[in-house]
Motif scaffolding. Sequence first.
Motif, PDB file in Angstrom:
ATOM      1  N   GLN A   1       7.329  22.616 -14.463  1.00  0.00           N
ATOM      2  CA  GLN A   1       8.744  22.422 -14.094  1.00  0.00           C
ATOM      3  C   GLN A   1       9.386  21.299 -14.919  1.00  0.00           C
ATOM      4  N   ILE A   2       8.565  20.372 -15.411  1.00  0.00           N
ATOM      5  CA  ILE A   2       9.097  19.292 -16.256  1.00  0.00           C
ATOM      6  C   ILE A   2       9.427  19.849 -17.643  1.00  0.00           C
ATOM      7  N   ILE A   3       8.505  20.644 -18.187  1.00  0.00           N
ATOM      8  CA  ILE A   3       8.744  21.251 -19.508  1.00  0.00           C
ATOM      9  C   ILE A   3       9.995  22.145 -19.447  1.00  0.00           C
ATOM     10  N   ASP A   4      10.122  22.919 -18.366  1.00  0.00           N
ATOM     11  CA  ASP A   4      11.309  23.776 -18.206  1.00  0.00           C
ATOM     12  C   ASP A   4      12.586  22.938 -18.184  1.00  0.00           C
ATOM     13  N   PHE A   5      12.566  21.870 -17.418  1.00  0.00           N
ATOM     14  CA  PHE A   5      13.765  21.023 -17.303  1.00  0.00           C
ATOM     15  C   PHE A   5      14.118  20.393 -18.656  1.00  0.00           C
ATOM     16  N   LEU A   6      13.105  19.850 -19.338  1.00  0.00           N
ATOM     17  CA  LEU A   6      13.353  19.191 -20.626  1.00  0.00           C
ATOM     18  C   LEU A   6      13.878  20.198 -21.653  1.00  0.00           C
ATOM     19  N   THR A   7      13.315  21.407 -21.626  1.00  0.00           N
ATOM     20  CA  THR A   7      13.743  22.443 -22.571  1.00  0.00           C
ATOM     21  C   THR A   7      15.191  22.852 -22.303  1.00  0.00           C
ATOM     22  N   GLN A   8      15.476  23.130 -21.037  1.00  0.00           N
ATOM     23  CA  GLN A   8      16.845  23.533 -20.661  1.00  0.00           C
ATOM     24  C   GLN A   8      17.882  22.498 -21.062  1.00  0.00           C
ATOM     25  N   HIS A   9      17.523  21.241 -20.958  1.00  0.00           N
ATOM     26  CA  HIS A   9      18.486  20.168 -21.233  1.00  0.00           C
ATOM     27  C   HIS A   9      18.337  19.580 -22.635  1.00  0.00           C
ATOM     28  N   HIS A  10      17.526  20.257 -23.481  1.00  0.00           N
ATOM     29  CA  HIS A  10      17.328  19.828 -24.882  1.00  0.00           C
ATOM     30  C   HIS A  10      16.913  18.361 -24.962  1.00  0.00           C
ATOM     31  N   LEU A  11      15.928  18.016 -24.153  1.00  0.00           N
ATOM     32  CA  LEU A  11      15.471  16.630 -24.095  1.00  0.00           C
ATOM     33  C   LEU A  11      14.107  16.482 -24.752  1.00  0.00           C
ATOM     34  N   MET A  12      13.911  15.356 -25.407  1.00  0.00           N
ATOM     35  CA  MET A  12      12.624  15.030 -26.010  1.00  0.00           C
ATOM     36  C   MET A  12      11.925  14.008 -25.120  1.00  0.00           C
ATOM     37  N   LEU A  13      10.677  14.290 -24.756  1.00  0.00           N
ATOM     38  CA  LEU A  13       9.949  13.353 -23.895  1.00  0.00           C
ATOM     39  C   LEU A  13       9.470  12.153 -24.715  1.00  0.00           C
ATOM     40  N   GLN A  14       9.954  10.977 -24.353  1.00  0.00           N
ATOM     41  CA  GLN A  14       9.585   9.745 -25.075  1.00  0.00           C
ATOM     42  C   GLN A  14       8.361   9.073 -24.459  1.00  0.00           C
ATOM     43  N   GLY A  15       8.259   9.160 -23.143  1.00  0.00           N
ATOM     44  CA  GLY A  15       7.147   8.448 -22.508  1.00  0.00           C
ATOM     45  C   GLY A  15       6.882   8.914 -21.098  1.00  0.00           C
ATOM     46  N   ILE A  16       5.681   8.577 -20.625  1.00  0.00           N
ATOM     47  CA  ILE A  16       5.224   8.920 -19.272  1.00  0.00           C
ATOM     48  C   ILE A  16       4.777   7.621 -18.609  1.00  0.00           C
ATOM     49  N   LEU A  17       5.288   7.357 -17.418  1.00  0.00           N
ATOM     50  CA  LEU A  17       4.872   6.171 -16.669  1.00  0.00           C
ATOM     51  C   LEU A  17       4.016   6.616 -15.487  1.00  0.00           C
ATOM     52  N   ILE A  18       2.880   5.956 -15.305  1.00  0.00           N
ATOM     53  CA  ILE A  18       1.954   6.274 -14.217  1.00  0.00           C
ATOM     54  C   ILE A  18       1.889   5.078 -13.265  1.00  0.00           C
ATOM     55  N   THR A  19       1.881   5.351 -11.954  1.00  0.00           N
ATOM     56  CA  THR A  19       1.808   4.248 -10.978  1.00  0.00           C
ATOM     57  C   THR A  19       0.391   3.996 -10.455  1.00  0.00           C
ATOM     58  N   HIS A  20      -0.431   5.058 -10.375  1.00  0.00           N
ATOM     59  CA  HIS A  20      -1.816   4.878  -9.905  1.00  0.00           C
ATOM     60  C   HIS A  20      -2.598   6.149 -10.216  1.00  0.00           C
ATOM     61  N   HIS A  21      -3.904   6.123  -9.963  1.00  0.00           N
ATOM     62  CA  HIS A  21      -4.789   7.137 -10.534  1.00  0.00           C
ATOM     63  C   HIS A  21      -4.796   8.493  -9.831  1.00  0.00           C
ATOM     64  N   HIS A  22      -4.201   8.631  -8.668  1.00  0.00           N
ATOM     65  CA  HIS A  22      -4.348   9.890  -7.907  1.00  0.00           C
ATOM     66  C   HIS A  22      -3.862  11.105  -8.695  1.00  0.00           C
ATOM     67  N   PHE A  23      -4.605  12.224  -8.500  1.00  0.00           N
ATOM     68  CA  PHE A  23      -4.345  13.421  -9.308  1.00  0.00           C
ATOM     69  C   PHE A  23      -2.938  13.974  -9.124  1.00  0.00           C
ATOM     70  N   ASP A  24      -2.372  13.796  -7.931  1.00  0.00           N
ATOM     71  CA  ASP A  24      -1.026  14.347  -7.698  1.00  0.00           C
ATOM     72  C   ASP A  24       0.052  13.531  -8.427  1.00  0.00           C
ATOM     73  N   HIS A  25      -0.385  12.503  -9.140  1.00  0.00           N
ATOM     74  CA  HIS A  25       0.526  11.712  -9.981  1.00  0.00           C
ATOM     75  C   HIS A  25       0.184  11.813 -11.463  1.00  0.00           C
ATOM     76  N   THR A  26      -0.948  12.448 -11.774  1.00  0.00           N
ATOM     77  CA  THR A  26      -1.429  12.403 -13.168  1.00  0.00           C
ATOM     78  C   THR A  26      -1.832  13.761 -13.755  1.00  0.00           C
ATOM     79  N   ASP A  27      -2.002  14.781 -12.926  1.00  0.00           N
ATOM     80  CA  ASP A  27      -2.574  16.029 -13.441  1.00  0.00           C
ATOM     81  C   ASP A  27      -1.702  16.744 -14.477  1.00  0.00           C
ATOM     82  N   GLY A  28      -0.415  16.412 -14.542  1.00  0.00           N
ATOM     83  CA  GLY A  28       0.461  17.054 -15.520  1.00  0.00           C
ATOM     84  C   GLY A  28       0.432  16.409 -16.903  1.00  0.00           C
TER      85      GLY A  28
END
Length: 258
Positions: free
Chosen positions: A36-63
Amino acid sequence: MKIIGIPALVGSYDNYIWVLYQDADAWVIDPGESQQIIDFLTQHHLMLQGILITHHHFDHTDGIATLKQHYPTATVFGPQKTKNPFIQVRLKEKDTIPLFNDFILTVLDTPGHTPDHISYYNEQALFCADTLFTAGCGRLLGGTIEEFSQSLLKLRALPDATPFYCAHEYTEDNLNFAIQVEPNNPILQRRLADFSTQYPAPLTHSQGQLKTEKETNPFLRFDCPEIKQQLLKRGAEDSPASLFKTLRDWKDQYDQQS
Ligand SMILES: [Zn+2]
């Protein structure tokens, strides 16, 4: 600069992945999923510059892995203590990350939910993931009671007007518990009456201001007279850690019953 909350793991963990974007650039926080992130970025012609992580749990990092395949130049930032092979820049308290020209986030150590948990903050936004939720807080999954209570008090000390973005949609359940803890709080009564969630529709605004949480979230109010009295009756000692622990245990029991 715009911020949007994109639902992830809907029906199981009910996460929000926050996307921040300006002109052609975007950043994401805690991508537990990626499509859903790739879809959103593509639709809005956005380039992903960075990813911020808050902690190790998979529901925050698996993507992260799939996002890095699509956007190999995106830089992954995360806590010093987090064991995750994708993290390129390790963060500690007070480190700053310039996302856009006029938008810089500062790292706050907020351990407790897990030992590695950090939050990202400036006066325009607090991204506190699983430390503080709308009307609740995260469970104790590896950090200490002492740490967690101090992290919540640290967030409470931030300005009232701070827009606040957490990582899960648990508002309804949290409000139903909060009203049991503090039935006579008129602001909480109104919040519960006014509550309606848009989830899983994407959010185009924040989940509110910290002021609302300070006024109604029991996990920012465990030392306020009415709540404290109840917690002392439930066996708490008069210290932030013990008051918080008693409240957190109460919520865990409530979760098991509901
Ligand atoms: Zn978590």
